[in-house]
Write an enzyme that holds these catalytic residues in place. Structure first.
Site, PDB file in Angstrom:
ATOM      1  N   GLY A 188       0.824  -1.199   0.000  1.00 32.19           N
ATOM      2  CA  GLY A 188       0.000   0.000   0.000  1.00 32.19           C
ATOM      3  C   GLY A 188       0.860   1.252   0.000  1.00 32.19           C
ATOM      4  O   GLY A 188       1.996   1.256  -0.451  1.00 32.19           O
ATOM      5  N   GLY A 189       0.295   2.309   0.579  1.00 35.45           N
ATOM      6  CA  GLY A 189       1.021   3.583   0.630  1.00 35.45           C
ATOM      7  C   GLY A 189       2.306   3.495   1.424  1.00 35.45           C
ATOM      8  O   GLY A 189       3.179   4.366   1.305  1.00 35.45           O
ATOM      9  N   GLY A 423      24.260  14.706 -28.455  1.00 38.91           N
ATOM     10  CA  GLY A 423      23.693  15.157 -27.189  1.00 38.91           C
ATOM     11  C   GLY A 423      24.203  14.339 -26.017  1.00 38.91           C
ATOM     12  O   GLY A 423      24.315  14.847 -24.895  1.00 38.91           O
ATOM     13  N   ALA A 424      24.534  13.082 -26.291  1.00 42.38           N
ATOM     14  CA  ALA A 424      25.031  12.241 -25.198  1.00 42.38           C
ATOM     15  C   ALA A 424      26.429  12.698 -24.761  1.00 42.38           C
ATOM     16  O   ALA A 424      26.784  12.604 -23.585  1.00 42.38           O
ATOM     17  CB  ALA A 424      25.054  10.779 -25.636  1.00 42.38           C
TER      18      ALA A 424
HETATM   19  C1  HXC Z   1      -3.663  -4.626  11.504  1.00 42.81           C
HETATM   20  C2  HXC Z   1      -2.562  -6.432  10.649  1.00 42.81           C
HETATM   21  C3  HXC Z   1      -2.321  -5.742   9.451  1.00 42.81           C
HETATM   22  C4  HXC Z   1      -2.814  -4.419   9.349  1.00 42.81           C
HETATM   23  C5  HXC Z   1      -1.437  -7.683   9.293  1.00 42.81           C
HETATM   24  N1  HXC Z   1      -2.011  -7.628  10.501  1.00 42.81           N
HETATM   25  N2  HXC Z   1      -1.627  -6.556   8.635  1.00 42.81           N
HETATM   26  N3  HXC Z   1      -3.233  -5.881  11.662  1.00 42.81           N
HETATM   27  N4  HXC Z   1      -3.473  -3.907  10.411  1.00 42.81           N
HETATM   28  N5  HXC Z   1      -2.593  -3.689   8.263  1.00 42.81           N
HETATM   29  C6  HXC Z   1      -2.044  -8.656  11.508  1.00 42.81           C
HETATM   30  C7  HXC Z   1      -2.918  -9.835  11.130  1.00 42.81           C
HETATM   31  O1  HXC Z   1      -4.257  -9.586  11.467  1.00 42.81           O
HETATM   32  C8  HXC Z   1      -2.328 -10.931  11.978  1.00 42.81           C
HETATM   33  O2  HXC Z   1      -2.806 -10.763  13.295  1.00 42.81           O
HETATM   34  C9  HXC Z   1      -0.854 -10.579  11.998  1.00 42.81           C
HETATM   35  O3  HXC Z   1      -0.745  -9.209  11.631  1.00 42.81           O
HETATM   36  C10 HXC Z   1      -0.032 -11.374  11.005  1.00 42.81           C
HETATM   37  O4  HXC Z   1      -0.669 -11.297   9.762  1.00 42.81           O
HETATM   38  P1  HXC Z   1      -0.950 -12.596   8.865  1.00 42.81           P
HETATM   39  O5  HXC Z   1      -1.939 -12.197   7.856  1.00 42.81           O
HETATM   40  O6  HXC Z   1      -1.272 -13.737   9.779  1.00 42.81           O
HETATM   41  O7  HXC Z   1       0.482 -12.844   8.240  1.00 42.81           O
HETATM   42  P2  HXC Z   1       0.829 -13.307   6.772  1.00 42.81           P
HETATM   43  O8  HXC Z   1       0.006 -14.480   6.362  1.00 42.81           O
HETATM   44  O9  HXC Z   1       2.322 -13.452   6.735  1.00 42.81           O
HETATM   45  O10 HXC Z   1       0.419 -12.090   5.832  1.00 42.81           O
HETATM   46  C11 HXC Z   1       1.083 -10.848   5.976  1.00 42.81           C
HETATM   47  C12 HXC Z   1       0.381  -9.790   5.116  1.00 42.81           C
HETATM   48  C13 HXC Z   1      -1.128  -9.805   5.406  1.00 42.81           C
HETATM   49  C14 HXC Z   1       0.628 -10.106   3.628  1.00 42.81           C
HETATM   50  C15 HXC Z   1       1.016  -8.455   5.418  1.00 42.81           C
HETATM   51  O11 HXC Z   1      -1.315  -9.725   6.830  1.00 42.81           O
HETATM   52  C16 HXC Z   1      -1.849  -8.677   4.791  1.00 42.81           C
HETATM   53  O12 HXC Z   1      -2.166  -8.729   3.602  1.00 42.81           O
HETATM   54  N6  HXC Z   1      -2.131  -7.649   5.580  1.00 42.81           N
HETATM   55  C17 HXC Z   1      -2.838  -6.490   5.097  1.00 42.81           C
HETATM   56  C18 HXC Z   1      -1.956  -5.685   4.232  1.00 42.81           C
HETATM   57  C19 HXC Z   1      -2.622  -4.438   3.821  1.00 42.81           C
HETATM   58  O13 HXC Z   1      -3.483  -4.447   2.924  1.00 42.81           O
HETATM   59  N7  HXC Z   1      -2.305  -3.371   4.579  1.00 42.81           N
HETATM   60  C20 HXC Z   1      -2.934  -2.128   4.381  1.00 42.81           C
HETATM   61  C21 HXC Z   1      -2.192  -1.519   3.218  1.00 42.81           C
HETATM   62  S1  HXC Z   1      -2.776   0.048   2.896  1.00 42.81           S
HETATM   63  P3  HXC Z   1      -3.117 -12.011  14.238  1.00 42.81           P
HETATM   64  O14 HXC Z   1      -3.629 -11.396  15.473  1.00 42.81           O
HETATM   65  O15 HXC Z   1      -4.077 -12.865  13.514  1.00 42.81           O
HETATM   66  O16 HXC Z   1      -1.802 -12.675  14.418  1.00 42.81           O
HETATM   67  C22 HXC Z   1      -1.752   0.959   3.734  1.00 42.81           C
HETATM   68  C23 HXC Z   1      -2.072   2.357   3.573  1.00 42.81           C
HETATM   69  C24 HXC Z   1      -0.904   3.179   3.921  1.00 42.81           C
HETATM   70  O17 HXC Z   1      -0.868   0.558   4.360  1.00 42.81           O
HETATM   71  C25 HXC Z   1      -1.171   4.519   3.363  1.00 42.81           C
HETATM   72  C26 HXC Z   1      -0.056   5.430   3.646  1.00 42.81           C
HETATM   73  C27 HXC Z   1      -0.273   6.709   2.925  1.00 42.81           C
END
Ligand code: HXC
Length: 536
Positions: A188-189, A423-424
């Site tokens: 993501g971001g 130019g290069a």
């Molecule tokens: C809260 C999160 C989390 C999140 C993971 N966890 N991402 N909790 N917010 N963004 C937690 C899970 O619930 C889980 O908790 C633990 O972390 C481990 O995650 P798993 O999914 O079990 O691990 P894994 O299978 O290795 O997968 C990792 C992952 C996946 C690929 C990162 O968790 C995932 O896709 N997460 C979401 C990613 C995402 O879309 N993030 C938002 C992006 S947008 P438990 O308690 O079950 O152990 C963003 C915007 C930023 O970031 C903007 C900035 C401008």
């Protein structure tokens, strides 16, 4: 207090638990709870993914025993979605300072075992605080990233936290070196903090970066792609150019980060560290001596040239897998760190294209921001032709290279080894872009274009009117040879002063070092003082 005296204040033996006061016991318990991160199960899961813990990473990165942790006891702010039960002290990120090769750095390391290393308010504040400490004290900052991104439970607070980090990344740009090490997901971001820093490292098998993951890609475009193919090392080192360094393992990665820092100053006001140099300035460079005898149509390995001239034959290449037609990296010459920009005749004949222009321009701006002299090795036939290049914006991207060289006020030394056309020629640190010392070898060809192309344009009518094909070939050969005599040599350029000196290949090392020594106090006050390192 002197450093050795400070060391003596450290107790030789741990304090026995039974003799601790109640206050000391509370402190000990708080620290132990915080140090446990997400607990044994989560740590085991982290290991099963082939990853170190956040704490182990800091340990491997920094000089032994140098880490001083800050904000260990900071707690998760939000109470929504039962976060307080899941949260741990430290809020999923370890922050602090320590040394690398004896020089101070600030560091943060995201802990995937705590809420997936996700970024909530307290987590973001800790990172911002350590970045501010780095900025105020003018030391590099290194981020070790392993995170699920914005903590969903904390809503917009998480997004605002990222914005605060992006603001600081930009404020630090060109002021202190910023390094991002991707050691897990970065989605993501969240990817934009590393992208705003000077260098991005990734590790094979565990690092992934993307704005939208494979599922979203499939839903939006129908394309099926794996995590690795979309955002793994290969994708970002060779294709997107987002990452500059790839490591085989985490220890290898930390070794590379430590090595990179040895080529950088602590901040924009300092120079990169000099080290003792046992390599004689006038050492023989036998490989170079044959350079002018090579067949001018055959490529050679530019890396060999760089290794021949650098101190102890060492070259630390930056972004080696991306835009291979231009080589960028660091070396030392006469003990001084310099940045190298070199056309690479073994790829696309060393021609400039969109990616090469971006890669070189960004590196030049980094060198200029951090007072690192620029040494350019030129062997460039021109710009790579094609509709794809024109429509992709070679005009816009090529302009970045011109801008970067023209605005750079650090010492600039170039050597034209073979071809420098059109130019290069101008773009590659030419005299009129304010190169300080411009050298050329006797076999260098400097002209508006190569002899064959020039003859076809200048004498198209005469060639078309030739009576027989044999006559045409003879005429073409004669004209080409006359043109080469006049233009495809360094002498016309030397006669106007656009080349300062035509030098023998064996003199390259000495001439560069001598030039660097002369230029060591170069100042161009008032010119181009804004030295940020915007990602190009
Ligand atoms: C809260 C999160 C989390 C999140 C993971 N966890 N991402 N909790 N917010 N963004 C937690 C899970 O619930 C889980 O908790 C633990 O972390 C481990 O995650 P798993 O999914 O079990 O691990 P894994 O299978 O290795 O997968 C990792 C992952 C996946 C690929 C990162 O968790 C995932 O896709 N997460 C979401 C990613 C995402 O879309 N993030 C938002 C992006 S947008 P438990 O308690 O079950 O152990 C963003 C915007 C930023 O970031 C903007 C900035 C401008």
């Amino acid at each position: 207090m002197r450093e050795d005296a400070m060391d003596k204040t450290v107790p030789a033996k741990p304090i026995q638990p039974q003799r601790l006061s109640a206050a000391a016991k509370k402190l000990k318990q708080s620290i132990e709870a915080a140090m446990a991160g997400g607990g044994p199960d989560k740590i085991q899961a982290q290991k099963a993914r082939g990853k170190f813990t956040a704490r182990e990473r800091v340990h491997y990165l920094l000089d032994e025993g140098s880490f001083q942790e800050t904000d260990l006891l900071v707690r998760t702010r939000s109470h929504d979605f039962g976060l307080q039960e899941k949260a741990a002290s430290g809020d999923g990120v370890i922050t602090g300072f320590g040394t690398i090769n004896g020089r101070e750095v600030c560091v943060y390391s995201q802990d995937f075992t705590v809420l997936g290393g996700s970024l909530g308010l307290a987590h973001a504040e800790k990172i911002c605080k350590i970045m501010d400490l780095a900025y105020d004290n003018r030391v590099p900052v290194i981020g070790l990233l392993d995170s699920g991104g914005a903590r969903i439970q904390e809503g917009v607070d998480s997004l605002d936290g990222y914005a605060e980090i992006f603001f600081r990344n930009t404020r630090c740009s060109g002021v202190i070196p910023q390094i991002s090490v991707i050691l897990g997901p970065c989605a993501g971001g969240a990817v934009y903090s590393p992208a705003l820093t000077d260098f991005v490292f990734m590790v094979e098998g565990i690092s992934h970066m993307f704005v939208t993951g494979p599922d979203v890609v499939k839903a939006a475009t129908g394309e099926e792609v794996s995590f690795d193919a979309l955002g793994g090392c290969e994708a970002h080192a060779a294709k997107s150019g987002v990452c500059q360094f790839v490591a085989k393992s985490e220890p290898d990665c930390f070794r590379q980060v430590r090595e990179l820092l040895a080529y950088l100053p602590q901040n924009r006001w300092e120079k990169a560290p000099r080290i003792a140099n046992p390599d004689p300035v006038r050492r023989a460079t036998p490989l170079l001596e044959k350079l002018c005898e090579l067949d001018p149509r055959k490529p050679y390995r530019m890396h060999h040239i760089i290794w021949q001239v650098s101190d102890e034959h060492k070259f630390f290449e930056v972004q080696s897998a991306f835009a291979k037609n231009i080589i960028t990296g660091f070396m030392r010459m006469g003990a001084e760190v310099v940045g190298v920009i070199a056309n690479n005749p073994a790829h696309l004949a060393g021609a400039l294209n969109i990616d090469a222009s971006d890669k070189a321009a960004r590196f030049i701006r980094l060198l200029n921001a951090f007072n690192i002299p620029i040494v350019t090795f030129v062997d460039v036939p021109g710009y790579w032709p094609g509709v794809h290049q024109e429509h992709g914006g070679i005009i816009r991207h090529g302009a970045k290279l011109l801008h970067a060289y023209a605005e750079a006020t650090v010492p600039k030394i170039s050597v034209i080894l073979r071809k420098a056309y059109g130019g290069a020629y101008i773009a590659m640190s030419s005299k009129h872009l304010r190169g300080d010392f411009n050298f050329a070898l006797p076999c260098a060809e400097i002209a508006v274009m190569g002899p064959q192309g020039a003859i076809e344009i200048l004498y198209s009518r005469e060639l078309a009117n030739a009576k027989t094909p044999e006559d045409r070939t003879r005429l073409r050969d004669r004209l080409t040879s006359e043109y080469s005599e006049k233009f495809a040599s360094p002498y016309q350029t030397a006669s106007t002063g656009s080349i300062d000196e035509v030098i023998e290949p064996s003199q390259i090392r000495y001439k560069i070092i001598r030039g660097l020594r002369f230029l060591k106090d170069k100042r161009m006050p008032g010119q181009f003082e804004n030295r940020g390192n915007i990602p190009l």
